[in-house]
Structures are given as structure tokens and as C-alpha cells.
Motif scaffolding. Structure first.
Motif, PDB file in Angstrom:
ATOM      1  N   ASP A 211      41.868 -57.704  -6.681  1.00 33.98           N
ATOM      2  CA  ASP A 211      43.314 -57.472  -6.649  1.00 33.98           C
ATOM      3  C   ASP A 211      43.683 -56.192  -5.908  1.00 33.98           C
ATOM      4  OD1 ASP A 211      42.236 -55.966  -8.719  1.00 33.98           O
ATOM      5  OD2 ASP A 211      43.950 -56.256 -10.065  1.00 33.98           O
ATOM      6  N   GLU A 212      42.889 -55.146  -6.081  1.00 33.83           N
ATOM      7  CA  GLU A 212      43.135 -53.894  -5.347  1.00 33.83           C
ATOM      8  C   GLU A 212      42.946 -54.105  -3.851  1.00 33.83           C
ATOM      9  OE1 GLU A 212      43.751 -49.869  -4.310  1.00 33.83           O
ATOM     10  OE2 GLU A 212      44.244 -50.918  -6.128  1.00 33.83           O
ATOM     11  N   THR A 213      41.962 -54.897  -3.494  1.00 37.50           N
ATOM     12  CA  THR A 213      41.699 -55.171  -2.080  1.00 37.50           C
ATOM     13  C   THR A 213      42.837 -55.981  -1.463  1.00 37.50           C
ATOM     14  OG1 THR A 213      39.324 -55.154  -2.548  1.00 37.50           O
ATOM     15  CG2 THR A 213      40.015 -56.139  -0.477  1.00 37.50           C
ATOM     16  N   ILE A 214      43.314 -56.976  -2.188  1.00 35.06           N
ATOM     17  CA  ILE A 214      44.435 -57.786  -1.695  1.00 35.06           C
ATOM     18  C   ILE A 214      45.665 -56.907  -1.503  1.00 35.06           C
ATOM     19  CG2 ILE A 214      46.016 -59.668  -2.289  1.00 35.06           C
ATOM     20  CD1 ILE A 214      43.625 -60.989  -3.737  1.00 35.06           C
ATOM     21  N   LEU A 215      45.926 -56.024  -2.456  1.00 32.33           N
ATOM     22  CA  LEU A 215      47.067 -55.107  -2.330  1.00 32.33           C
ATOM     23  C   LEU A 215      46.919 -54.226  -1.104  1.00 32.33           C
ATOM     24  CD1 LEU A 215      49.710 -54.031  -3.703  1.00 32.33           C
ATOM     25  CD2 LEU A 215      48.258 -52.231  -4.643  1.00 32.33           C
ATOM     26  N   ARG A 216      45.740 -53.694  -0.878  1.00 32.32           N
ATOM     27  CA  ARG A 216      45.510 -52.809   0.258  1.00 32.32           C
ATOM     28  C   ARG A 216      45.704 -53.561   1.581  1.00 32.32           C
ATOM     29  NH1 ARG A 216      43.453 -47.671  -0.611  1.00 32.32           N
ATOM     30  NH2 ARG A 216      44.202 -48.222  -2.645  1.00 32.32           N
ATOM     31  N   ILE A 217      45.278 -54.819   1.632  1.00 32.30           N
ATOM     32  CA  ILE A 217      45.496 -55.626   2.842  1.00 32.30           C
ATOM     33  C   ILE A 217      46.993 -55.826   3.061  1.00 32.30           C
ATOM     34  CG2 ILE A 217      45.193 -57.915   3.875  1.00 32.30           C
ATOM     35  CD1 ILE A 217      42.444 -58.018   2.461  1.00 32.30           C
ATOM     36  N   GLY A 218      47.715 -56.142   2.001  1.00 24.65           N
ATOM     37  CA  GLY A 218      49.165 -56.305   2.111  1.00 24.65           C
ATOM     38  C   GLY A 218      49.849 -55.039   2.600  1.00 24.65           C
ATOM     39  N   GLN A 219      49.439 -53.904   2.067  1.00 23.65           N
ATOM     40  CA  GLN A 219      50.022 -52.630   2.491  1.00 23.65           C
ATOM     41  C   GLN A 219      49.717 -52.343   3.961  1.00 23.65           C
ATOM     42  OE1 GLN A 219      48.096 -50.303  -0.585  1.00 23.65           O
ATOM     43  NE2 GLN A 219      50.080 -49.863  -1.547  1.00 23.65           N
ATOM     44  N   THR A 220      48.517 -52.699   4.383  1.00 25.20           N
ATOM     45  CA  THR A 220      48.146 -52.467   5.780  1.00 25.20           C
ATOM     46  C   THR A 220      48.973 -53.342   6.706  1.00 25.20           C
ATOM     47  OG1 THR A 220      45.899 -51.925   5.061  1.00 25.20           O
ATOM     48  CG2 THR A 220      46.210 -52.386   7.407  1.00 25.20           C
ATOM     49  N   TYR A 221      49.131 -54.606   6.352  1.00 22.30           N
ATOM     50  CA  TYR A 221      49.981 -55.488   7.166  1.00 22.30           C
ATOM     51  C   TYR A 221      51.425 -54.998   7.165  1.00 22.30           C
ATOM     52  CZ  TYR A 221      46.550 -59.147   8.135  1.00 22.30           C
ATOM     53  OH  TYR A 221      45.477 -59.852   8.607  1.00 22.30           O
ATOM     54  N   GLN A 222      51.883 -54.483   6.044  1.00 27.42           N
ATOM     55  CA  GLN A 222      53.248 -53.957   5.976  1.00 27.42           C
ATOM     56  C   GLN A 222      53.394 -52.763   6.915  1.00 27.42           C
ATOM     57  OE1 GLN A 222      54.607 -53.256   1.991  1.00 27.42           O
ATOM     58  NE2 GLN A 222      56.575 -52.427   2.657  1.00 27.42           N
ATOM     59  N   GLU A 223      52.406 -51.906   6.938  1.00 23.90           N
ATOM     60  CA  GLU A 223      52.455 -50.764   7.842  1.00 23.90           C
ATOM     61  C   GLU A 223      52.437 -51.197   9.306  1.00 23.90           C
ATOM     62  OE1 GLU A 223      49.846 -46.793   8.653  1.00 23.90           O
ATOM     63  OE2 GLU A 223      50.341 -47.305   6.573  1.00 23.90           O
ATOM     64  N   LEU A 224      51.758 -52.293   9.581  1.00 20.23           N
ATOM     65  CA  LEU A 224      51.707 -52.831  10.947  1.00 20.23           C
ATOM     66  C   LEU A 224      52.941 -53.663  11.275  1.00 20.23           C
ATOM     67  CD1 LEU A 224      47.961 -53.964  11.022  1.00 20.23           C
ATOM     68  CD2 LEU A 224      48.961 -52.016  12.230  1.00 20.23           C
ATOM     69  N   THR A 225      53.909 -53.703  10.380  1.00 21.92           N
ATOM     70  CA  THR A 225      55.142 -54.482  10.466  1.00 21.92           C
ATOM     71  C   THR A 225      54.893 -55.980  10.614  1.00 21.92           C
ATOM     72  OG1 THR A 225      55.493 -54.197  12.858  1.00 21.92           O
ATOM     73  CG2 THR A 225      56.448 -52.518  11.410  1.00 21.92           C
ATOM     74  N   ASP A 226      53.789 -56.456  10.084  1.00 23.46           N
ATOM     75  CA  ASP A 226      53.506 -57.889  10.009  1.00 23.46           C
ATOM     76  C   ASP A 226      53.908 -58.325   8.606  1.00 23.46           C
ATOM     77  OD1 ASP A 226      52.563 -60.450  10.003  1.00 23.46           O
ATOM     78  OD2 ASP A 226      50.566 -59.958  10.759  1.00 23.46           O
ATOM     79  N   TYR A 227      55.223 -58.463   8.412  1.00 24.29           N
ATOM     80  CA  TYR A 227      55.769 -58.656   7.079  1.00 24.29           C
ATOM     81  C   TYR A 227      55.385 -59.997   6.454  1.00 24.29           C
ATOM     82  CZ  TYR A 227      58.362 -54.524   8.373  1.00 24.29           C
ATOM     83  OH  TYR A 227      58.700 -53.265   8.787  1.00 24.29           O
ATOM     84  N   ASN A 228      55.271 -61.039   7.264  1.00 23.46           N
ATOM     85  CA  ASN A 228      54.909 -62.340   6.699  1.00 23.46           C
ATOM     86  C   ASN A 228      53.501 -62.323   6.103  1.00 23.46           C
ATOM     87  OD1 ASN A 228      57.376 -63.629   7.236  1.00 23.46           O
ATOM     88  ND2 ASN A 228      56.778 -63.946   9.360  1.00 23.46           N
ATOM     89  N   ASN A 229      52.553 -61.713   6.799  1.00 24.54           N
ATOM     90  CA  ASN A 229      51.206 -61.592   6.249  1.00 24.54           C
ATOM     91  C   ASN A 229      51.202 -60.699   5.013  1.00 24.54           C
ATOM     92  OD1 ASN A 229      49.387 -63.261   7.594  1.00 24.54           O
ATOM     93  ND2 ASN A 229      49.209 -61.850   9.309  1.00 24.54           N
ATOM     94  N   ALA A 230      51.953 -59.614   5.066  1.00 27.08           N
ATOM     95  CA  ALA A 230      52.029 -58.722   3.900  1.00 27.08           C
ATOM     96  C   ALA A 230      52.565 -59.481   2.690  1.00 27.08           C
ATOM     97  CB  ALA A 230      52.923 -57.525   4.212  1.00 27.08           C
ATOM     98  N   LEU A 231      53.627 -60.247   2.893  1.00 22.40           N
ATOM     99  CA  LEU A 231      54.204 -61.021   1.796  1.00 22.40           C
ATOM    100  C   LEU A 231      53.224 -62.044   1.239  1.00 22.40           C
ATOM    101  CD1 LEU A 231      57.822 -61.576   3.146  1.00 22.40           C
ATOM    102  CD2 LEU A 231      57.175 -60.292   1.103  1.00 22.40           C
ATOM    103  N   SER A 232      52.439 -62.654   2.119  1.00 24.63           N
ATOM    104  CA  SER A 232      51.490 -63.659   1.626  1.00 24.63           C
ATOM    105  C   SER A 232      50.402 -63.022   0.764  1.00 24.63           C
ATOM    106  CB  SER A 232      50.884 -64.458   2.784  1.00 24.63           C
ATOM    107  OG  SER A 232      49.976 -63.685   3.512  1.00 24.63           O
TER     108      SER A 232
END
Length: 144
Positions: free
Chosen positions: A54-75
Motif C-alpha cells: 500500500d505504501e508503494t502504491i501511494l508513492r507511485i500515485g504521488q510520483t505520477y501526480q508530480e509528473l502531472t499524469d493525473y489519470n495514472n495517479a488517480l488509478s
């Protein structure tokens, strides 16, 4: 970091996943986001179902959010919401998803129930006050 190590040491006595996670975190610190994503994806593949997932999934989401790839972050945030109901990171996944819908995708109607979930299910969250303020603003309250 202490809590992350403490929470995952029991299940990962050799600390293999933690070492990989720290390497991914170091890549983020160096602004090597693609390398970090690769590292975190590898953790998900090699350590499926372990406590660090779960921590890893959150970190991936945060990274995609920082890269402005919002759809991947949301998934990725949605994976935490759907598959990890007891996770201590669930409130963050809800709040970060709401922020994306509210501030970046201009879809406030999708943000409202996410903020509301933080308010009613995670009163101890560090995001509680901000979620309440944003929810009231979206609801149209005049006395914030």
C-alpha cells in the motif's frame, strides 16, 4: 521513515523490500522520477500482497501526480481505496484524489464524495481540516 521501517520489518525480516523502497525514495530525492517509478513497480511485482504494497502504491500515485499524469495517479490512489480498506494510507489516497479532481481536472462533483469520505471515515487524518474547508467551499457555504 521510522514507522515505515517498523511496520514492515516483521513481514520482511531480511528487509529486501525496504531496501528496494529506500532506493526508489532516493531516486525521488534526486528527481529521477522514471527510475523511481521503475523501482516501485518492481516492488509491486516482487512483493505482491506484502505489507509494503500500500505504501508503494501511494508513492507511485504521488510520483505520477508530480509528473502531472493525473489519470495514472488517480488509478493508483483508487487501488488503495478499493483493495486496502484497512490501510493507514487510505485517507491520503482519498484526499489526494479529491485534490486532483478539484484543482487539476475541474470536476468538483467527483471531489465532493472523496472529501466527504475523509471527513466521515478519517477524523484523525492530517488532511481533515483541509478536506473540511474544501468540502464546504464546494458545497457553497458562505461562512468558512
Amino acid at each position: 521513515m521510522f514507522l515505515l521501517i517498523n511496520d514492515n520489518t516483521v513481514a520482511d525480516s531480511t528487509r529486501t523490500a525496504l531496501k528496494k523502497f529506500s532506493k526508489g525514495d532516493f531516486y525521488l530525492y534526486q528527481n529521477k522520477n522514471q527510475e523511481a517509478l521503475t523501482q516501485f513497480q518492481q516492488i509491486l511485482k516482487d512483493h505482491k500482497g506484502e505489507e509494503i504494497e500500500d505504501e508503494t502504491i501511494l508513492r507511485i500515485g504521488q510520483t505520477y501526480q508530480e509528473l502531472t499524469d493525473y489519470n495514472n495517479a488517480l488509478s493508483f490512489y483508487q487501488q488503495i481505496i478499493d483493495n486496502h480498506p484497512e490501510s493507514i494510507y487510505r485517507d491520503e489516497a482519498l484526499f489526494f484524489s479529491a485534490e486532483i479532481y478539484n484543482k487539476h481536472l475541474n470536476q468538483p462533483e467527483k471531489a465532493k464524495p472523496l472529501y466527504e469520505a475523509v471527513l466521515f471515515n478519517h477524523q484523525d487524518s492530517i488532511h481533515f481540516v483541509e478536506a473540511r474547508k474544501n468540502f464546504r467551499q464546494l458545497r457553497g457555504d458562505s461562512n468558512l
